[in-house]
Design an enzyme around this catalytic site. Structure first.
Site, short mmCIF file in Angstrom:
data_model
loop_
_atom_site.label_atom_id
_atom_site.label_comp_id
_atom_site.label_asym_id
_atom_site.label_seq_id
_atom_site.Cartn_x
_atom_site.Cartn_y
_atom_site.Cartn_z
N LYS A 280 -80.22 73.54 37.79
CA LYS A 280 -79.80 72.33 38.50
C LYS A 280 -79.37 72.72 39.92
O LYS A 280 -78.62 73.68 40.10
CB LYS A 280 -78.62 71.72 37.74
CG LYS A 280 -78.53 70.23 37.82
CD LYS A 280 -77.60 69.69 36.76
CE LYS A 280 -77.56 68.19 36.83
NZ LYS A 280 -76.90 67.56 35.70
N GLU A 365 -72.00 57.17 23.01
CA GLU A 365 -71.02 56.07 23.08
C GLU A 365 -70.75 55.46 21.71
O GLU A 365 -69.62 55.04 21.41
CB GLU A 365 -71.50 55.00 24.06
CG GLU A 365 -71.48 55.41 25.53
CD GLU A 365 -72.64 56.30 25.96
OE1 GLU A 365 -73.58 56.49 25.13
OE2 GLU A 365 -72.64 56.80 27.09
N ARG A 393 -73.97 50.11 24.47
CA ARG A 393 -74.47 50.89 23.33
C ARG A 393 -73.57 50.76 22.10
O ARG A 393 -74.02 50.88 20.97
CB ARG A 393 -74.46 52.39 23.69
CG ARG A 393 -75.56 52.83 24.57
CD ARG A 393 -76.71 53.35 23.72
NE ARG A 393 -77.91 53.46 24.50
CZ ARG A 393 -78.36 54.59 25.01
NH1 ARG A 393 -77.73 55.71 24.80
NH2 ARG A 393 -79.47 54.59 25.71
C1 LIG Z 1 -75.96 55.96 27.72
C2 LIG Z 1 -75.58 56.75 28.94
N1 LIG Z 1 -74.37 57.35 29.00
C3 LIG Z 1 -74.04 58.07 30.09
C4 LIG Z 1 -74.89 58.19 31.14
C5 LIG Z 1 -74.48 58.93 32.40
N2 LIG Z 1 -75.35 60.08 32.68
C6 LIG Z 1 -76.34 60.02 33.56
S1 LIG Z 1 -77.19 61.44 33.69
C7 LIG Z 1 -76.20 62.19 32.55
C8 LIG Z 1 -76.42 63.61 32.18
C9 LIG Z 1 -77.84 63.86 31.86
O1 LIG Z 1 -78.01 65.20 31.56
P1 LIG Z 1 -79.42 65.72 31.11
O2 LIG Z 1 -80.04 64.72 30.20
O3 LIG Z 1 -79.28 67.10 30.59
O4 LIG Z 1 -80.27 65.71 32.44
P2 LIG Z 1 -79.98 66.53 33.81
O5 LIG Z 1 -79.09 65.69 34.64
O6 LIG Z 1 -79.36 67.81 33.43
O7 LIG Z 1 -81.31 66.65 34.43
C10 LIG Z 1 -75.22 61.31 32.09
C11 LIG Z 1 -74.17 61.64 31.11
C12 LIG Z 1 -76.14 57.53 31.03
N3 LIG Z 1 -77.03 57.56 32.03
N4 LIG Z 1 -76.46 56.84 29.93
#
Ligand SMILES: Cc1ncc(C[n+]2csc(CCOP(=O)(O)OP(=O)(O)O)c2C)c(N)n1
Length: 645
Positions: A280, A365, A393
């Site tokens: 990242k 959630e 959710r």
């Molecule tokens: C249901 C939900 N909860 C929380 C989030 C907030 N959120 C956005 S991106 C993320 C982390 C995603 O991590 P990953 O899937 O590993 O992708 P990366 O950012 O590392 O590419 C979170 C918690 C969301 N988008 N949807």
């Protein structure tokens, strides 16, 4: 001299490049993203990490015929740059610019809009299943992050793949980070694969084998060939036990290897999961050093990586974090729970101050709500801090587990109201979805001090409670030392109007909910210039509504107005209207809130202006309503007097 990026109009232009040119293009995209996002803000870290993977996807597959699904889809900027949207990306998340996520209405290359985590695998499986039913041949590729595997729904999809289709490609983008460090057993499991001694010793051998798979080779993946490749790659029982063919870990920044693996997966006749390792923030030192703030960030100075901050008062989330941390010092029963949003919800300080009473449960959630329900039955007071949009959710758990059991869970809904991210993230439905649920109280503070009183009141309330508050700076008022317990269901009259007959026909009571109170006061000022008397009310409670105050005002004014940062359909106004009907208050209700449509992205002032959430528009509607009422009353009463209600 022009760059390679200047020549990219669509995926066809990516396919004609050599590996060296693709590597140069990757570098140019990095620079473009770092520069553009320093002005616009956006999801810098995730996109810097996924450049080579996206290039290889477009090189091997044929978008838009082949379909790319991206989980959350905050990592779709590179895909946008490669599919003719460079000019839009320059205005990332701005009004009229690119959506910060995949968006079906923006491009034929975006097959499913998203913004919530955990949706990609299921939607992709639906598409693959439909493809098989209709007998077409396109590839369906789901790109999902390691944190998507903290979402239960991702496992519901994985569990279902072999039952539905033989051909499915999942790319697991493992960078070890959610927004903060990824959590939980699955994350540990993935780390075990990466740190497996097998992987380190075999990685070189794997790379050698991949080198031998010539570009453009059509590899018929016979069982034997599969075994040969797999022998060189660490096995993963988790995916294999689900009937999925796992390959990995693969270097997610080596375009050559990625192209070969994607080609290999394209020709496979089984569901394949490719485990790709990425970094990242790759290529930008500040984002590597601070992955969490650079996950999704505001504008920054490119050289120093410092964020350009304003002198605005603290944001609501920061105020929440401070208040709840302070409250937990005196109330030893408070336990804070977040679904992978410790910094976003402002709980990082709580985690440091009270580590034994803090739980990050991952992007889960539904689990978080049930977990809170369980905790609350053992004498603790769980604070369930979730953005309004993500709490959708957990709706069933709120109804069926928390409220039906009348459990004292404090539901703290951040980002309630419109936000600049757009329709996936606006928290504009929570009043509508909370209103019908028995036992629940719901409130919204006007400022920081009242926020403290409300949290304190919730902490003493022996039943489920919810509080909504928006994104962005709070008003900046001083918070008193000791909080005060509020009377449940009691509104605050901020400003009385003139209720005497002298003003008959020219009296209004304006209810400004939470962050809309300043607009209510502004509306009152505009009306007073025209000789209209305006009372202004801070409702405090959405449920139960203060019907006593509503009745008193309703019998003494000629019009009621409501302002809310929520959709009008099912919003605060409809609760007020319902009560007015029960009280037989036959005066007009003027409503200001978001219309019955998905609101786009952009700055809040731009969105409010476009959709008429302004003091001017509200004042205009009130003047009109008073005029209409006057005409109707005169019509009813030939003497021209106003009918008293
Ligand atoms: C249901 C939900 N909860 C929380 C989030 C907030 N959120 C956005 S991106 C993320 C982390 C995603 O991590 P990953 O899937 O590993 O992708 P990366 O950012 O590392 O590419 C979170 C918690 C969301 N988008 N949807």
């Amino acid at each position: 001299m022009g760059t390679i990026l200047d020549t990219i109009r669509g995926p066809a232009d990516v396919k004609r490049l050599s590996i060296e040119e693709l590597e140069t293009l990757a570098q140019e995209i990095r620079e473009e993203l770092i520069t553009v996002l320093s002005e616009t803000g956006g999801h810098l870290g995730p996109n810097l990490g996924i450049i080579e993977v996206t290039l290889a996807m477009h090189y091997v597959f044929d978008s838009p015929k082949d379909r790319f699904l991206m989980d959350v889809s905050h990592q779709s900027y590179v895909h946008k740059l490669l599919t003719g949207r460079r000019a839009l990306v320059k205005r990332m998340r701005k009004f009229g610019g690119a959506c910060g996520f995949l968006y079906r209405f923006e491009s034929e290359h975006d097959h499913h809009g998203a913004g919530h985590a955990g949706t990609a695998l299921s939607v992709a499986l639906g598409m693959a299943t439909a493809r098989d039913m209709r007998g077409s041949k396109e590839n369906i590729i789901a790109l999902f992050g390691d944190a998507a595997l903290t979402c239960g729904v991702s496992f519901e999809a994985l569990n279902n793949i072999t039952h539905c289709t033989k051909k499915f490609i999942g790319i697991l983008n493992d960078n070890k980070w959610s927004i903060s460090k990824n959590v939980g057993a699955i994350s540990n499991y993935l780390n075990k694969i990466i740190t497996h001694p097998y992987y380190n010793s075999l990685h070189k051998k794997t790379t050698d084998v991949l080198q031998k798979l010539h570009l453009g080779d059509v590899i018929k993946l016979e069982k034997k060939a599969e075994a040969a490749v797999k022998g060189l790659i660490v096995p993963s029982s988790l995916f294999e036990e689900m009937g999925l063919h796992y390959f990995g870990p693969i270097d997610g920044h080596n375009i050559k290897d990625l192209i070969r693996m994607f080609q290999f997966a394209k020709d496979a006749e089984w569901p394949v999961i490719l485990h790709v390792l990425t970094t990242k923030g790759k290529g930008y030192e500040p984002a590597l050093a601070r992955p969490e703030p650079f996950h999704g960030c505001g504008p920054y100075d490119i050289k120093t990586g410092e964020f350009k901050t304003s002198n605005a008062p603290d944001a609501w989330n920061k105020v929440f974090g401070n208040l709840i941390t302070k409250l937990a010092e005196t109330n030893q029963k408070l336990v804070a729970i977040t679904g992978a949003m410790s910094s976003g919800t402002g709980l990082s300080g709580f985690a440091k101050a009270h580590p034994k009473r803090f739980y990050d449960v991952g992007i889960a959630e539904e689990h978080a709500a049930l977990f809170a329900a369980g905790i609350s039955t053992m004498g603790f007071k769980p604070v369930l801090a979730i953005y309004s949009t993500f709490l959708q959710r957990a709706y069933d758990m709120i109804i069926h587990d928390i409220c039906l059991n009348n459990l004292p869970v404090m539901i703290c809904m951040d980002r309630s109201g419109c936000v600049d991210d757009g329709p996936t993230h606006h928290g504009v439905f929570d009043i509508a979805y909370m209103n019908p649920v028995p036992n629940l109280i719901q409130m919204q503070p006007k400022d920081e001090d009242e926020f403290q009183d409300m949290l304190f009141t919730m902490s003493l309330h022996n039943g489920p409670s919810a509080i909504r508050y928006p994104r962005g700076p709070a008003p900046g008022v001083k918070i008193k030392e000791t909080p005060k317990q509020l009377e449940i269901g009691k509104a605050e009259v901020i400003k009385h109007g003139e209720y005497s007959d002298k003003f008959k026909g020219k009296r209004v009571a304006i209810w400004g909910l939470g962050n809309m109170l300043p607009m209510a006061l502004e509306t009152a000022k505009l009306l007073e210039k025209d000789g209209i008397s305006a009372a202004v009310i801070n409702p405090r409670f959405i449920r139960p509504l203060d019907t006593g105050t509503l009745e008193f005002l309703g019998r003494n004014v000629d019009c009621i107005a409501t302002l809310e940062d929520h959709v009008l359909r099912g919003g605060f106004n409809s609760i007020v209207l319902d009560e007015m009907h029960k009280l037989n208050l036959q005066i007009p209700l003027v409503t200001t809130g978001w219309p019955d449509e998905y609101i786009e992205w952009g700055s809040i002032p731009e969105l409010r202006n476009k959709h008429h959430l302004t003091a001017e528009a509200t004042a205009r509607k009130i003047r009109e309503a008073l005029k209409v009422k006057k005409a109707v009353d005169q019509d009813r009463n030939p003497l021209g007097e106003f009918a008293t209600v």
